[in-house]
Design an enzyme around this catalytic site. Sequence first.
Site, PDB file in Angstrom:
ATOM      1  N   TRP A 184       0.833  -1.203   0.000  1.00 32.00           N
ATOM      2  CA  TRP A 184       0.000   0.000   0.000  1.00 32.00           C
ATOM      3  C   TRP A 184       0.870   1.256   0.000  1.00 32.00           C
ATOM      4  O   TRP A 184       0.691   2.170  -0.783  1.00 32.00           O
ATOM      5  CB  TRP A 184      -0.906  -0.030   1.234  1.00 32.00           C
ATOM      6  CG  TRP A 184      -1.618   1.272   1.480  1.00 32.00           C
ATOM      7  CD1 TRP A 184      -2.564   1.841   0.690  1.00 32.00           C
ATOM      8  CD2 TRP A 184      -1.428   2.149   2.583  1.00 32.00           C
ATOM      9  NE1 TRP A 184      -2.970   3.022   1.225  1.00 32.00           N
ATOM     10  CE2 TRP A 184      -2.294   3.241   2.393  1.00 32.00           C
ATOM     11  CE3 TRP A 184      -0.622   2.112   3.714  1.00 32.00           C
ATOM     12  CZ2 TRP A 184      -2.370   4.284   3.297  1.00 32.00           C
ATOM     13  CZ3 TRP A 184      -0.690   3.165   4.603  1.00 32.00           C
ATOM     14  CH2 TRP A 184      -1.562   4.229   4.394  1.00 32.00           C
ATOM     15  N   TYR A 185       1.904   1.258   0.890  1.00 32.99           N
ATOM     16  CA  TYR A 185       2.763   2.419   1.025  1.00 32.99           C
ATOM     17  C   TYR A 185       3.527   2.691  -0.279  1.00 32.99           C
ATOM     18  O   TYR A 185       3.629   3.815  -0.745  1.00 32.99           O
ATOM     19  CB  TYR A 185       3.749   2.186   2.177  1.00 32.99           C
ATOM     20  CG  TYR A 185       4.620   3.369   2.456  1.00 32.99           C
ATOM     21  CD1 TYR A 185       4.109   4.495   3.094  1.00 32.99           C
ATOM     22  CD2 TYR A 185       5.967   3.376   2.076  1.00 32.99           C
ATOM     23  CE1 TYR A 185       4.904   5.587   3.340  1.00 32.99           C
ATOM     24  CE2 TYR A 185       6.768   4.470   2.323  1.00 32.99           C
ATOM     25  CZ  TYR A 185       6.233   5.574   2.958  1.00 32.99           C
ATOM     26  OH  TYR A 185       7.025   6.669   3.198  1.00 32.99           O
ATOM     27  N   HIS A 224      52.004  33.743  -5.769  1.00 34.97           N
ATOM     28  CA  HIS A 224      51.006  34.276  -6.722  1.00 34.97           C
ATOM     29  C   HIS A 224      50.916  35.798  -6.585  1.00 34.97           C
ATOM     30  O   HIS A 224      51.006  36.536  -7.553  1.00 34.97           O
ATOM     31  CB  HIS A 224      49.613  33.732  -6.395  1.00 34.97           C
ATOM     32  CG  HIS A 224      49.368  32.325  -6.834  1.00 34.97           C
ATOM     33  ND1 HIS A 224      49.576  31.905  -8.113  1.00 34.97           N
ATOM     34  CD2 HIS A 224      48.891  31.249  -6.151  1.00 34.97           C
ATOM     35  CE1 HIS A 224      49.248  30.621  -8.212  1.00 34.97           C
ATOM     36  NE2 HIS A 224      48.839  30.194  -7.030  1.00 34.97           N
ATOM     37  N   ASP A 235      46.385  25.478 -11.176  1.00 40.67           N
ATOM     38  CA  ASP A 235      47.002  26.625 -11.862  1.00 40.67           C
ATOM     39  C   ASP A 235      47.516  26.184 -13.230  1.00 40.67           C
ATOM     40  O   ASP A 235      47.328  26.887 -14.230  1.00 40.67           O
ATOM     41  CB  ASP A 235      48.201  27.159 -11.057  1.00 40.67           C
ATOM     42  CG  ASP A 235      47.802  27.577  -9.652  1.00 40.67           C
ATOM     43  OD1 ASP A 235      46.674  28.055  -9.491  1.00 40.67           O
ATOM     44  OD2 ASP A 235      48.622  27.418  -8.718  1.00 40.67           O
ATOM     45  N   GLN A 287       3.537   6.025  -2.623  1.00 41.01           N
ATOM     46  CA  GLN A 287       4.731   6.810  -2.941  1.00 41.01           C
ATOM     47  C   GLN A 287       4.873   7.018  -4.436  1.00 41.01           C
ATOM     48  O   GLN A 287       5.196   8.086  -4.915  1.00 41.01           O
ATOM     49  CB  GLN A 287       5.999   6.101  -2.424  1.00 41.01           C
ATOM     50  CG  GLN A 287       6.108   6.075  -0.927  1.00 41.01           C
ATOM     51  CD  GLN A 287       6.179   7.486  -0.344  1.00 41.01           C
ATOM     52  OE1 GLN A 287       7.006   8.286  -0.720  1.00 41.01           O
ATOM     53  NE2 GLN A 287       5.276   7.809   0.554  1.00 41.01           N
ATOM     54  N   HIS A 318      53.247  29.371  -1.449  1.00 40.41           N
ATOM     55  CA  HIS A 318      52.569  29.235  -2.750  1.00 40.41           C
ATOM     56  C   HIS A 318      51.687  30.462  -3.019  1.00 40.41           C
ATOM     57  O   HIS A 318      51.790  31.107  -4.059  1.00 40.41           O
ATOM     58  CB  HIS A 318      51.733  27.948  -2.731  1.00 40.41           C
ATOM     59  CG  HIS A 318      51.066  27.626  -4.032  1.00 40.41           C
ATOM     60  ND1 HIS A 318      51.488  26.619  -4.853  1.00 40.41           N
ATOM     61  CD2 HIS A 318      49.998  28.187  -4.656  1.00 40.41           C
ATOM     62  CE1 HIS A 318      50.715  26.572  -5.932  1.00 40.41           C
ATOM     63  NE2 HIS A 318      49.795  27.515  -5.818  1.00 40.41           N
ATOM     64  N   GLU A 319      50.868  30.805  -2.029  1.00 41.13           N
ATOM     65  CA  GLU A 319      49.958  31.948  -2.221  1.00 41.13           C
ATOM     66  C   GLU A 319      50.731  33.264  -2.274  1.00 41.13           C
ATOM     67  O   GLU A 319      50.406  34.147  -3.078  1.00 41.13           O
ATOM     68  CB  GLU A 319      48.898  31.991  -1.113  1.00 41.13           C
ATOM     69  CG  GLU A 319      47.936  30.802  -1.077  1.00 41.13           C
ATOM     70  CD  GLU A 319      47.258  30.524  -2.413  1.00 41.13           C
ATOM     71  OE1 GLU A 319      47.027  31.466  -3.171  1.00 41.13           O
ATOM     72  OE2 GLU A 319      46.986  29.335  -2.703  1.00 41.13           O
TER      73      GLU A 319
END
Length: 609
Positions: A133-134, A432, A504, A138, A428-429
């Site tokens: 039934w369920y 940049h 990068d 659904q 690393h940063e």
Amino acid sequence: MNNKKKFSLNKPKKNNTFVWIFFIFVVVFFLIYLFIPTLNNGKSVPISTLIVDLKSNKIKQLTIYQTYATATLKNGTLINSNLGSPTNPTSIFTSNGVNLSKYNNITIAQNPTLSASDIITLIFILVIVLTTWYTVRQFKSAGNGGGIFSMGESKAKLFIGSKQSIKFDGIAGLVEAKEEVFEIVDFLKNPKKYSDLGARIPKGVLLVGPPGTGKTLLAKAIAGESGVSFFSTSGSEFEEMLVGAGASRVRDLFSKARKSSPSIIFIDEIDAVARKRGYSIAGAHTEQTLNQILVEMDGFDTSTNVIVIAATNRPDVLDPALLRPGRFDRTIMLSLPDLEERKSILRLHSKNKPMGKDLDFDKIAKRTIGFSGADLENVLNEAAILTAKKELKTITEVEIEEAATKVVMGPAKKTSRTEDEKKIVSYHEAGHALVSKFLPESDPVHRISIVPRGMSGGATMYLPTQDNYLYTKTKFQTMITHMFGGRAAEKIIFDDITNGASDDIKKASEMARRMVTEFGMSDLIGPIEFGNDEEAGYYGNVEKNYSEETSSIIDKEVSKILNSSYKKALDILSKHKNILDAIASKLIEEEVLEGEDFNKIVDSMLNVG
Ligand code: ATP
């Protein structure tokens, strides 16, 4: 406030709950009936008859239960008698002169009940019934009331035009687009004015633009302004249930829109069903859906006041048949908002938010170059959430800045990283940022952060001083060079390299290849476009429109751009290693460095040097 009222176009849902409850009751009673051993299905006789048979020795076996007795006669006949509710069932026999002890074919027993195993089986069957039934329920609700039983029905939602609250004043910017659709609004409001003059109004309008630039919003506003019914669906919805259901959904959608005419049908992501025929990955059933859309649009006559508005951000893949006169013959381009538009979108979406008095919308708009309308709305929403989390009453620049970073890069992550990793990311940063500082064409550094977000361990953000639409060759080379600043810093400081530069390298390589093959920026090759046949390459079999020899020249030119840029980054950082150390140390210490502070450090060290 949005007070639009939606209701489903599907047939009203029948409430089947009572039918199911009734069904479950029937099943339960049937099972109990099956499981409880009852009377022996024989002939029902008065107790006096049974006693006479007993006395005349006609009974082979007699069982006396508490409320009834069952017997098998010697001739095989089954009989049973009701005893009522006596306190002692045997007393009925003894009071009628039967001495039960004389008989060895009599059993006295309790009324039968369900055994434990019977109860378990019963529960098991009930669970199966309830699960079935369920599941069915659904399935039905997944299909918007119709489920698998009405898969051809469209899921388009109907908005009552007069209740559609979005109007043109709910859209910031997009001035030209609004002007272009004005006559559609006028036609929908006064169709007679146009039909009297024999004018043919466009049947279809194609809205083209990147995600979040307000295509859906504009379509809704057209419906809102003209007060007509608005049917909204998306290309992928046509295909989502069963293969082949698309065409019947289209029929259903158009027939409903015609019935509610004047009306607007809005199909978002039209490219999901309207790719060039013969090239669609989805195959024949998608083509059927597209054919059906074309057939329906061709069927419109001058009295059909239905306008189809479709949206896409891939106009290049659309089937040309869709764009022929009489179909989507009007295209409106929506682009990412420029500075003024960003300001007005920000103002519009901050109306219902307590913004700090000194908030500078001009500054925020400059900081959000490349953001779509949806991104800007999201930034303000995130900023409001952040403000609430901090228990503050007004949104300030700090929350906006954090929200803007979050929208682009994702939320900050709490990952445990070693001191060595932190040091590598900082260099690393810093690499940049410092490389960009020495390249005149570079955008100013806005912020450097080593806080991990999304897939990245850190980020250097730049702030273009204006919206740019044209990029010079020097500008591209500049961008590639500062992209390599991170890798160059690692090499100089640690004499080793990490995988941290992979993104990068990817972006720099893509940019360099486009410079050579699309923008004609290679001196050796010249202004020639080299590409892949998009359609032939649709299934992944990329078809190059150039020779192997040219291919190797392209590779060499791309590699020349990349390697010379990398070398330039190495040169800059080697020359200013002391500044690189200073910036990296500051990052290790504070994790985030604002552009102004970065500039101060660099400028002061340069002056000293
Ligand atoms: P997609 O291509 O992803 O479907 P779209 O172009 O249809 O996106 P919309 O759904 O119309 O974009 O916009 C999303 C949200 O962005 C809107 O609900 C609105 O809040 C905001 N938005 C976008 N553009 C504007 C604008 N010009 N003015 C005001 N709000 C806007």
